[in-house]
Every structure is written in C-alpha cells, then in structure tokens.
Design a protein around this motif. Structure first.
Motif, PDB file in Angstrom:
ATOM      1  N   VAL A  75      34.397  66.638  66.884  1.00  0.00           N
ATOM      2  CA  VAL A  75      33.051  66.712  66.293  1.00  0.00           C
ATOM      3  C   VAL A  75      33.109  66.269  64.839  1.00  0.00           C
ATOM      4  O   VAL A  75      32.267  65.488  64.372  1.00  0.00           O
ATOM      5  CB  VAL A  75      32.471  68.126  66.414  1.00  0.00           C
ATOM      6  CG1 VAL A  75      31.188  68.249  65.599  1.00  0.00           C
ATOM      7  CG2 VAL A  75      32.207  68.481  67.871  1.00  0.00           C
ATOM      8  N   GLU A  76      34.137  66.743  64.120  1.00  0.00           N
ATOM      9  CA  GLU A  76      34.249  66.361  62.710  1.00  0.00           C
ATOM     10  C   GLU A  76      34.447  64.847  62.567  1.00  0.00           C
ATOM     11  O   GLU A  76      33.886  64.218  61.665  1.00  0.00           O
ATOM     12  CB  GLU A  76      35.405  67.124  62.030  1.00  0.00           C
ATOM     13  CG  GLU A  76      35.061  68.580  61.757  1.00  0.00           C
ATOM     14  CD  GLU A  76      33.627  68.779  61.268  1.00  0.00           C
ATOM     15  OE1 GLU A  76      33.237  68.132  60.264  1.00  0.00           O
ATOM     16  OE2 GLU A  76      32.871  69.526  61.908  1.00  0.00           O
ATOM     17  N   MET A  77      35.231  64.280  63.480  1.00  0.00           N
ATOM     18  CA  MET A  77      35.435  62.829  63.416  1.00  0.00           C
ATOM     19  C   MET A  77      34.134  62.081  63.710  1.00  0.00           C
ATOM     20  O   MET A  77      33.841  61.055  63.081  1.00  0.00           O
ATOM     21  CB  MET A  77      36.540  62.414  64.385  1.00  0.00           C
ATOM     22  CG  MET A  77      37.931  62.816  63.862  1.00  0.00           C
ATOM     23  SD  MET A  77      39.185  62.840  65.170  1.00  0.00           S
ATOM     24  CE  MET A  77      39.806  61.163  65.047  1.00  0.00           C
ATOM     25  N   LEU A  78      33.353  62.583  64.661  1.00  0.00           N
ATOM     26  CA  LEU A  78      32.058  61.940  64.952  1.00  0.00           C
ATOM     27  C   LEU A  78      31.120  62.056  63.745  1.00  0.00           C
ATOM     28  O   LEU A  78      30.441  61.099  63.374  1.00  0.00           O
ATOM     29  CB  LEU A  78      31.409  62.577  66.191  1.00  0.00           C
ATOM     30  CG  LEU A  78      32.077  62.246  67.533  1.00  0.00           C
ATOM     31  CD1 LEU A  78      31.482  63.092  68.669  1.00  0.00           C
ATOM     32  CD2 LEU A  78      31.921  60.754  67.873  1.00  0.00           C
ATOM     33  N   ARG A  79      31.109  63.247  63.124  1.00  0.00           N
ATOM     34  CA  ARG A  79      30.258  63.436  61.931  1.00  0.00           C
ATOM     35  C   ARG A  79      30.670  62.489  60.809  1.00  0.00           C
ATOM     36  O   ARG A  79      29.830  61.901  60.139  1.00  0.00           O
ATOM     37  CB  ARG A  79      30.353  64.875  61.426  1.00  0.00           C
ATOM     38  CG  ARG A  79      29.627  65.883  62.285  1.00  0.00           C
ATOM     39  CD  ARG A  79      29.620  67.278  61.630  1.00  0.00           C
ATOM     40  NE  ARG A  79      29.103  68.265  62.559  1.00  0.00           N
ATOM     41  CZ  ARG A  79      27.808  68.455  62.809  1.00  0.00           C
ATOM     42  NH1 ARG A  79      26.906  67.732  62.172  1.00  0.00           N
ATOM     43  NH2 ARG A  79      27.411  69.352  63.687  1.00  0.00           N
ATOM     44  N   ALA A  80      31.991  62.364  60.637  1.00  0.00           N
ATOM     45  CA  ALA A  80      32.479  61.504  59.561  1.00  0.00           C
ATOM     46  C   ALA A  80      32.071  60.051  59.795  1.00  0.00           C
ATOM     47  O   ALA A  80      31.695  59.329  58.876  1.00  0.00           O
ATOM     48  CB  ALA A  80      34.000  61.618  59.468  1.00  0.00           C
ATOM     49  N   ARG A  81      32.095  59.661  61.050  1.00  0.00           N
ATOM     50  CA  ARG A  81      31.842  58.251  61.347  1.00  0.00           C
ATOM     51  C   ARG A  81      30.349  57.935  61.459  1.00  0.00           C
ATOM     52  O   ARG A  81      29.923  56.843  61.080  1.00  0.00           O
ATOM     53  CB  ARG A  81      32.559  57.920  62.658  1.00  0.00           C
ATOM     54  CG  ARG A  81      32.775  56.465  62.805  1.00  0.00           C
ATOM     55  CD  ARG A  81      34.048  56.120  63.512  1.00  0.00           C
ATOM     56  NE  ARG A  81      33.828  54.873  64.236  1.00  0.00           N
ATOM     57  CZ  ARG A  81      34.605  54.389  65.156  1.00  0.00           C
ATOM     58  NH1 ARG A  81      35.704  55.041  65.505  1.00  0.00           N
ATOM     59  NH2 ARG A  81      34.336  53.254  65.748  1.00  0.00           N
ATOM     60  N   LEU A  82      29.581  58.867  62.003  1.00  0.00           N
ATOM     61  CA  LEU A  82      28.168  58.565  62.287  1.00  0.00           C
ATOM     62  C   LEU A  82      27.204  59.238  61.309  1.00  0.00           C
ATOM     63  O   LEU A  82      26.023  58.879  61.257  1.00  0.00           O
ATOM     64  CB  LEU A  82      27.822  59.006  63.723  1.00  0.00           C
ATOM     65  CG  LEU A  82      28.684  58.382  64.825  1.00  0.00           C
ATOM     66  CD1 LEU A  82      28.392  59.031  66.166  1.00  0.00           C
ATOM     67  CD2 LEU A  82      28.444  56.876  64.904  1.00  0.00           C
ATOM     68  N   GLY A  83      27.693  60.203  60.548  1.00  0.00           N
ATOM     69  CA  GLY A  83      26.810  60.935  59.629  1.00  0.00           C
ATOM     70  C   GLY A  83      26.287  62.201  60.292  1.00  0.00           C
ATOM     71  O   GLY A  83      26.021  62.226  61.493  1.00  0.00           O
ATOM     72  N   ASP A  84      26.122  63.270  59.490  1.00  0.00           N
ATOM     73  CA  ASP A  84      25.674  64.555  60.030  1.00  0.00           C
ATOM     74  C   ASP A  84      24.330  64.469  60.738  1.00  0.00           C
ATOM     75  O   ASP A  84      24.084  65.152  61.729  1.00  0.00           O
ATOM     76  CB  ASP A  84      25.556  65.579  58.877  1.00  0.00           C
ATOM     77  CG  ASP A  84      26.901  66.176  58.525  1.00  0.00           C
ATOM     78  OD1 ASP A  84      27.827  66.063  59.359  1.00  0.00           O
ATOM     79  OD2 ASP A  84      27.026  66.742  57.419  1.00  0.00           O
ATOM     80  N   ASP A  85      23.458  63.615  60.222  1.00  0.00           N
ATOM     81  CA  ASP A  85      22.096  63.523  60.772  1.00  0.00           C
ATOM     82  C   ASP A  85      22.077  63.207  62.264  1.00  0.00           C
ATOM     83  O   ASP A  85      21.180  63.630  62.978  1.00  0.00           O
ATOM     84  CB  ASP A  85      21.317  62.453  59.983  1.00  0.00           C
ATOM     85  CG  ASP A  85      19.966  62.161  60.616  1.00  0.00           C
ATOM     86  OD1 ASP A  85      19.222  63.128  60.860  1.00  0.00           O
ATOM     87  OD2 ASP A  85      19.666  60.983  60.888  1.00  0.00           O
ATOM     88  N   LEU A  86      23.077  62.468  62.734  1.00  0.00           N
ATOM     89  CA  LEU A  86      23.044  62.033  64.142  1.00  0.00           C
ATOM     90  C   LEU A  86      23.725  63.008  65.093  1.00  0.00           C
ATOM     91  O   LEU A  86      23.596  62.869  66.306  1.00  0.00           O
ATOM     92  CB  LEU A  86      23.713  60.657  64.304  1.00  0.00           C
ATOM     93  CG  LEU A  86      23.140  59.442  63.574  1.00  0.00           C
ATOM     94  CD1 LEU A  86      23.684  58.151  64.181  1.00  0.00           C
ATOM     95  CD2 LEU A  86      21.624  59.425  63.627  1.00  0.00           C
ATOM     96  N   VAL A  87      24.483  63.973  64.551  1.00  0.00           N
ATOM     97  CA  VAL A  87      25.374  64.758  65.414  1.00  0.00           C
ATOM     98  C   VAL A  87      24.937  66.224  65.501  1.00  0.00           C
ATOM     99  O   VAL A  87      24.767  66.893  64.479  1.00  0.00           O
ATOM    100  CB  VAL A  87      26.829  64.693  64.885  1.00  0.00           C
ATOM    101  CG1 VAL A  87      27.776  65.461  65.807  1.00  0.00           C
ATOM    102  CG2 VAL A  87      27.282  63.239  64.734  1.00  0.00           C
ATOM    103  N   LEU A  88      24.748  66.703  66.727  1.00  0.00           N
ATOM    104  CA  LEU A  88      24.534  68.138  66.963  1.00  0.00           C
ATOM    105  C   LEU A  88      25.761  68.695  67.666  1.00  0.00           C
ATOM    106  O   LEU A  88      26.367  68.024  68.497  1.00  0.00           O
ATOM    107  CB  LEU A  88      23.324  68.370  67.872  1.00  0.00           C
ATOM    108  CG  LEU A  88      21.937  67.956  67.389  1.00  0.00           C
ATOM    109  CD1 LEU A  88      20.905  68.302  68.469  1.00  0.00           C
ATOM    110  CD2 LEU A  88      21.593  68.651  66.079  1.00  0.00           C
ATOM    111  N   SER A  89      26.086  69.952  67.331  1.00  0.00           N
ATOM    112  CA  SER A  89      27.192  70.582  68.054  1.00  0.00           C
ATOM    113  C   SER A  89      26.912  72.072  68.213  1.00  0.00           C
ATOM    114  O   SER A  89      25.926  72.592  67.692  1.00  0.00           O
ATOM    115  CB  SER A  89      28.516  70.350  67.306  1.00  0.00           C
ATOM    116  OG  SER A  89      28.428  70.910  66.013  1.00  0.00           O
TER     117      SER A  89
END
Lengths: 485, 485
Positions: free
Chosen positions: A18-32
């Motif tokens: 999840v942290e890697m996805l947030r880093a790559r795509l930005g917090d705005d796009l990622v829910l967890s």
C-alpha cells in the motif's frame, strides 16, 4: 515465520505494498483498510471479501499508471464500475493479491454530438445520469436496467448488459461505437471513434465487450444515441398459456412494425408477490389468467403510438389470442403496470434466499423450456415455488426457485443447489445459455467451464494469453488461466 | 535449376502438390490448371492471378480435411465466397504458395425457424437466394447489396458487409447470431447457436466477422430474421445543399419513428451519368437541385407507411428543408427511382478507370468532409470529375474521381493515385475511415498499415499469432505478419 505467523507477515506485506502504491500514485488515488469495505461487498450483500487497496483514478493516464504500478508489485487487478453485478465479477477473490481499480471518479461526458447521434463518455458515469443528460439534449440512450441508478457505463460494456429494451435496440454491444481501454501492460487502446461503419480489419473492441475486465480496463466509451421515445404505450395482457405469448410476440412484431420496446412475460403469482411488498397496489384487471404479458410500444414523431396499441389489442382480442387486456391511459397507469414487474422481484427477495437464474433458449422453445424445467423442479422439490418471468423477444427466462418458509440457511441452500442442477439439465437439452445477460464472473465460473467445448476453451486461452500474458487482469473471473510459460 | 529454369521447376512442384491434394481429398474436390481461372480474377476483372489449386468442399468436414492437407504441404489458404469483394481479399497474391478454398458448394439452409426469427445457413449460399427463401417463409433478411445476386453469405460475414439498409438493421455483424468456423489447424469452432442473449464470457465469434478469412474459414452462419417489409414507400427529394441532407436525416429519424430503411444522397451529375447508360430513363422531377436524397420507409402490419411518407414530405416541404420531392406511387415508380442510383454507378464504369473510395466520417461532418475533399481534388486536378454519393445515416461516402476522357491508362492511373492521396489527407483531419464497408483485403493494406496506431498493430499481431501461429490463413490480406518464432 519467526514472529507473528502467516497472518502477521501478510499484513506487513500488504502495508508495504500500500505504501508503495501511495508513493507512486499519490495518496489521493489510494484507499486502504476500512475505506475499502464497500468495494468488497457484492450487490446482494451476500459476500464480503477484501483487497490490498482500492485505486480511484481521475483520468485514463491515472488508470495506466495504476496498472503499471500494480503489475510492478506482482499484484493483480479487479476493475470495478458501479459494483451492481450479480455474478461476483467485480469483487476480489484473493484479498492479499488483488487491487481493486474503481472507475467511479471518471464520470465526464467528453462529447455529446446531437447531429451525429453519438456521445463519448467516461466509464464511471452512472447510467441513469447519462440517460438524463442525453434526454436533456433531445435524444435517447436506450439501455434500461433495474440497476440503472447505480451501475456505470463501463460495467455495462464489460458485462455486455441487457435489460428491458434489448428486443428493439440490442444488447450493450450493439450500442457501442468505440472504446478506450487500458491494457494489462498499461498501454492505452485508443478506439473512441463514433464512426457507424468502419471495416478496417478485425474489430478489436469487440473482445473487451463482455470480457468482464479480464483483458483490460474500459476507461471510456462512444455510444449510439436514438431519437427520443416521445410516445409510449403500455399494456398488460392476460393469456391462456405461455405458449400463446410466443404466438402473440410474432404477431406483435409484424403488426407493430418493430416499434415494440418491451415484451415481458410474468406468471400469475407475480401479483401475489408484488402485493406482499406493495399491499396498496391496485390489481390492473379483473380475473386471473395462466400467463401475463407486459408490453410496450414506443416512438417519436408522426406515428400515433397509442392508436397503434389500441388497434393491435382490438385485433388480437378479436382473434382470441389475448383473453383480456388493459392499456395504460396515462404515465401514472403505465408506471403502475411496471410496478407489478418490480414488486414481483422485491416480493421474491422478501421471502428469503432463493435461486435466481438468468438463462436463455431459442425463442421458439421458450414455453416448452419453462414447462419442462418447472415440472422437473416441482417433481423433485414439491415444496418449492417456481417463479418464471423474463423477456420473450430475447428468449431470456429468469426461472427463480423459492424454498418454503421456515428452513435453515443450509437447508434452503441445499434446495437451491438441487434446483439449479435440475434446471441446467433441462437447459442443456434445449441448447440454452446459463448466462443470458448477467455474465460469468466468479459465481458461474465452474458451470461455464464444465460446459465449455474444448475448441472454445483453447481459443479463449490463446486470446487471453495473447493480450494478458501475465494473467493480471481480473484473474479468477470467467475462467482460470495459468500464466504463459 | 539444371533443366527448365525456375518456371519449369515450380510447375513440377505445383503438379506434385496438386496430386497430393487429389490423393488426400479426392478428385471431386480439387480443381487445377485452367479450371481455376475464374477463381483467380477479381470482381472488376482488373487483376488476374493464379493458384496451386482450388478446393471445393461439400461439407464442413471437407473444409477441415482440406485445411489440414494444405497445411501439411506447407501451403497457405485463401478462402473465397462469391468473389465479389472490391479489395482483393479473396484472390491469391502468391500463385505458387496459396490454395483457394471456395465455399460455393456449401449452400444448404440447415434450419429456418419462423417462430425463432432465425435461420442457420451454410456459407456458400448466394445472398439473394437466401433472401428469397426467407421471404417465401413469410420473413425478411435485411442485408441488401448491389452484388446480392452473386455474393455469398460467408463472404458477407467475413467482410462484415454493409449496404443500403445499415441505418435500420446494422452491418452484417448485427445480423449474426452464431458461426461455425474451421480454424487454421483444421479444428471446428462450433458456435451456431441462435440465442439472442448469451453472455457466457468473451464473444469469440466477433473475431471472425470482418477478418476476411485471416483467422479461419466461416462454414456456416446463424442469422436474425425480421418481420416482412410488406409496405415500402420511396421518395426522391431535391435539396438546396448536402448540409440540408444532414438536417433532413435528423428530422426524418424522429418523424418517421426509426422506420427508415434507406437514406441515400446523390449529386446532380447522377442523372447525367445514369442517362449515359440508360437513355430511356425518365427524369423523376422537373428542375435541377444542388443535392438529392433517395429515401425509403418500410414496415409491416398496422402502420400506414405510405401515409407516413406523405405527411413527412408535407412537413419538410412546408418548412423549406426540401425544395421538391416525388414519392413513388407504385413499385414500378420506386424501381425507377432506384435505377438512377444504379445507373449512376454503371455510368461511372462506362467512363473508364476511376477512383472508387469507400470512406466514412462522423455523420455530423459528412457535408463538410465532402465539400473539403472535393475542393482539394478540384483545386489540384481541375480536369477530374468528383462524384460523391452514399449513405447519410452511416456517414458513408463513396467519393469517386473520374479522370477526363482520352487519357492513357498510366495517365489516368497517376491521377487516380494523386486523388486518393488528396482525399485520404482530408479524411485523416476528420477522423474518418479509409474503409467503411468494403474491407482491407490486399488493395488497401498499405494505407491501412500506415495509419494503424502502434497499440492496435501490436494487438492485431498478438491475436493473429494466437489463432494462426503458422500464418496460413489468407496471408497477405489485411496485414503482413511474420510467423511466430
């Protein structure tokens, strides 16, 4: 495995991903975490699952970036629209290995061209919202489903949705002029043309329609629009038998000049079921008939649709094909006739868990199929109630089976399972389909696989591996594929 | 190379291969030598080629055996129906390496089910013959082409044929319910269902529609049938400009309730051209207008189609959208109106070699495209005559360019080549298609390839190699593919 065991290790791994996805795509796009729950529950609320994360892109470029990022992490993707599907096609079955990509933020109408009778829309627009905007522009988008207030157009395309108006306007496939699709490697298939005729070779977009997200993610769609249905005439007809409905349909297509937009059949018990949830519903006509047809004619311009309906009814009643009928004299009366159709469904739901089927047979065999399938169920499971209704013009039957009241969940599940087997056996004799309009998803996968001829299975595998060699697009949906070696 | 040179060696090799095909398939199925000539000439008679042999199967099993035998010899296959295509899709381009499989002997109607509004037919039946048999059964198959007396249904499917009635009934794709296809390895894809709704996963049959035989050989087809068109009203209308035809089309779709079956535009020169081959043709109306529309409304049953046409014409003439119009009062008069359309084509052919195009643009841009493309041609090639006509409802334009009389073949070929480049450049600005309904074949292959986005090219290659890894099905048609390594 030293500390925390398998569970702890998995959660740690998920967190890191999840942290890697947030880093790559930005917090705005990622829910967890808890924020992902509503994306992991199916439409009926029967099944709850989990996911590594939910990505909510705002653009096609976002979708492409997400697909690449997820692929790089060795995870796979479950595309999701309105999550109104009925076959578990849009919810994960591997919570630790799958990421949901929800299209719900991509809701723009990119273009609406009245002179071209076309529109280009993003996948996440809600169907009814799109229909309203088209209507405001003086045209009509004919796709009409029970879920239209929640389903999204990308999901309609990915499931090749059907609905009430198929006999006049076709499935979603026939309304699609072009697609934009993000492929499993993140590249973008840009096929958003609105051309009516385009015979430049093999029509690749057809592969993605009905693929339930197993070959790519539909991000935008160009569709045909129609002249508005300014006049609508609705009638409920009482018949002597379901077989008469087939004869009536044939007559109606000819007499009504292909202007029919709906031709539904319902059993007498429809009224009982509807009144269980809508006790104030007024019975539309006296008497009780073995079979009912709810029919709609619609059109625009210079044809007098109401007059057409009256002359049609006069003719078929004179010929004895229809025993009694009532034509709606107003929009409110028409609405009331459709309420029985909807109430029948709600009434079934109120009676508890039951078998819902969505099968199709050749139109000419519809009455025979219903009779033989109901007989098979009634003989083996005499306490169950069969409720058969559907779309005559499409040979599409929803033959539902309701276990008696007062059973435990496992007792009713067992009856449902037996009933499904009995119906599928009759269906096979008629060369029918186990999924007329709902798709395969994860729910019907084993029935689909077991009935699949070897040549088809081989072709499907070849096409899947050609487009998605790493099997990262909605694995577990429709069929199980092994990664290309 | 010792005796007879390359030619002699090749002929010896060919002879041996023909003998092997005869031994394996039987003499009855195999034609060679002079008997193959008519299968190696294109429809316009412009191109003559050759083939190792022509195989004429009598059954699907024969086709399967032929595909295996040809593959075992290391040869490739060119499937052929009525050989009426306009883009060299069904004639060999490698006489020493390709075998024609002609479907002309597979002409059976396997089933015609009036109650199911469907039929199952073999690929080799001639379109008009099938239409006649459907009509005799009280129904209607709406595909309507100039070549319908010679083209065969398998070819219609493989080219996704269009024609006059597309605006009402769609391309061939929309009429197909199921297919039987012999695949490149000789196995048989059995998908001859007549189900209207069948959402069991990816719809594989779509791949073969419009593939021009590059993925397999269509051996049988199940199709939708319609109620008969008992009433037909035809009218020829004179307009102030082509742009008015677009406005008129929009109005007609609404006013005529989607009951239009044709809406063709023609230029004033159509009448001149038609009279050059049919001097007795009667001018249908006085005066001379900048643009003409030939329109047809049709239907069955209780709608009065002739009255609908009259009321429509009254309205649009009152509003000044149509300057003058004539409605056919009889079948003979209607036939006379269509004769101008057909005569216009024959008149062009009589004037000698010319550019025939088959392009499409968004409907809303049709008039602008025709104006700009004709301007571009007239400016650069002032001695050439532009003749633009086509199907308004489909955005499909046949913008033909006729070189002046008295040129040598190479002079007129040079003008034709220049005109094509000029038109394609304008077309690209409009996002149009270089092939609206004729397909790609071998004739348009280089134009197709040069305009193909990289992602589409990659997908097409992946699909082709997944289904035909040895590239033996109609190689050289649509695109050039290298064999899978």
């Amino acid at each position: 495995m030293e500390r925390g065991g398998v569970n702890g290790a998995d959660i740690g791994l998920s967190d890191a991903r999840v942290e890697m996805l947030r880093a790559r795509l930005g917090d705005d796009l990622v829910l967890s975490g808890a924020d992902t729950e509503r994306y992991c529950r199916d439409w009926h609320g029967d099944i709850t699952t989990g996911t590594v994360a939910v990505i909510r892109p705002r653009s096609t470029a976002d979708v492409s970036a997400a697909v690449k990022a997820i692929g790089d992490l060795g995870l796979s993707i479950v595309p999701q629209g309105g999550n109104t599907g009925l076959v578990l096609g849009a919810t994960p079955d591997d919570p630790e290995g799958q990421v949901v990509i929800s299209l719900e933020r991509m809701t723009a109408i990119r273009r609406l061209d009245v002179d071209d009778f076309s529109a280009v829309v993003e996948a996440g627009i809600v169907l009814s919202e799109f229909k309203d905007k088209v209507e405001a522009a003086g045209l009509y988008f004919p796709l009409a489903l029970g879920a239209q207030g929640s389903c999204r157009i990308g999901g309609n395309v990915s499931t090749n949705a059907g609905g009430i108006n198929v006999l006049r306007y076709g499935m979603t496939r026939e309304l699609v002029l072009g697609l934009e699709v993000v492929l499993p490697d993140g590249s973008i298939f840009d096929g958003l043309s609105t051309l009516r005729k385009d015979n430049r070779g093999i029509d690749l977009k057809q592969l993605f329609i009905g693929a339930e997200g197993t070959l790519g993610i539909v991000t935008a769609v160009s569709v045909k629009l129609m002249p508005p249905a300014e006049q609508v005439a609705t009638a409920l007809l009482g018949l002597n038998a379901l077989s008469d409905a087939i004869a009536l349909y044939r007559r109606a297509r000819r007499d009504c000049c292909d202007l029919m937009s709906a031709f539904e059949f319902m059993p007498p018990v429809a009224f009982t079921l509807a009144r269980e949830v809508m006790p104030d519903l007024v019975m539309p006509m006296p008497g009780d008939y073995p079979a009912y047809v709810l029919m709609e004619i619609s059109g625009s311009g210079l044809v007098d649709i109401e007059d057409l309906m009256h002359r049609f009814l006069e003719g078929v009643m004179e010929d004895g094909l229809v025993l009694d009928g009532v034509a709606a004299g107003s929009r409110a009366q028409a609405r009331n006739l459709w309420l029985f159709r909807e109430g029948m469904n709600e009434g079934q739901a109120k009676r508890g868990p039951h078998l819902r089927t969505d099968v199709s047979v050749p139109l000419s065999k519809l009455a025979d199929f219903v009779q033989q399938a109901e007989e098979a169920v009634t003989l083996a499971l005499p306490d169950c109630l069969c409720v058969s209704y559907g779309h005559v013009g499409d040979g599409n039957v929803h033959l539902n089976v309701l276990p008696p009241a007062g059973l435990s969940r496992s007792e009713s599940d067992s009856l449902i399972y037996q009933a499904k087997g009995l119906i599928n056996a009759v269906l096979a004799r008629f060369g029918g389909s186990i999924s007329a309009e709902h798709g395969i998803g994860r729910l019907k996968k084993s029935d689909f696989a077991s009935g699949l001829p070897e040549t088809q299975a081989r072709l499907l595998g070849a096409v899947k591996r050609a487009i998605d060699p790493k099997i990262i697009m909605n694995p577990g949906c429709q069929l199980n594929f092994a990664e290309d070696s």
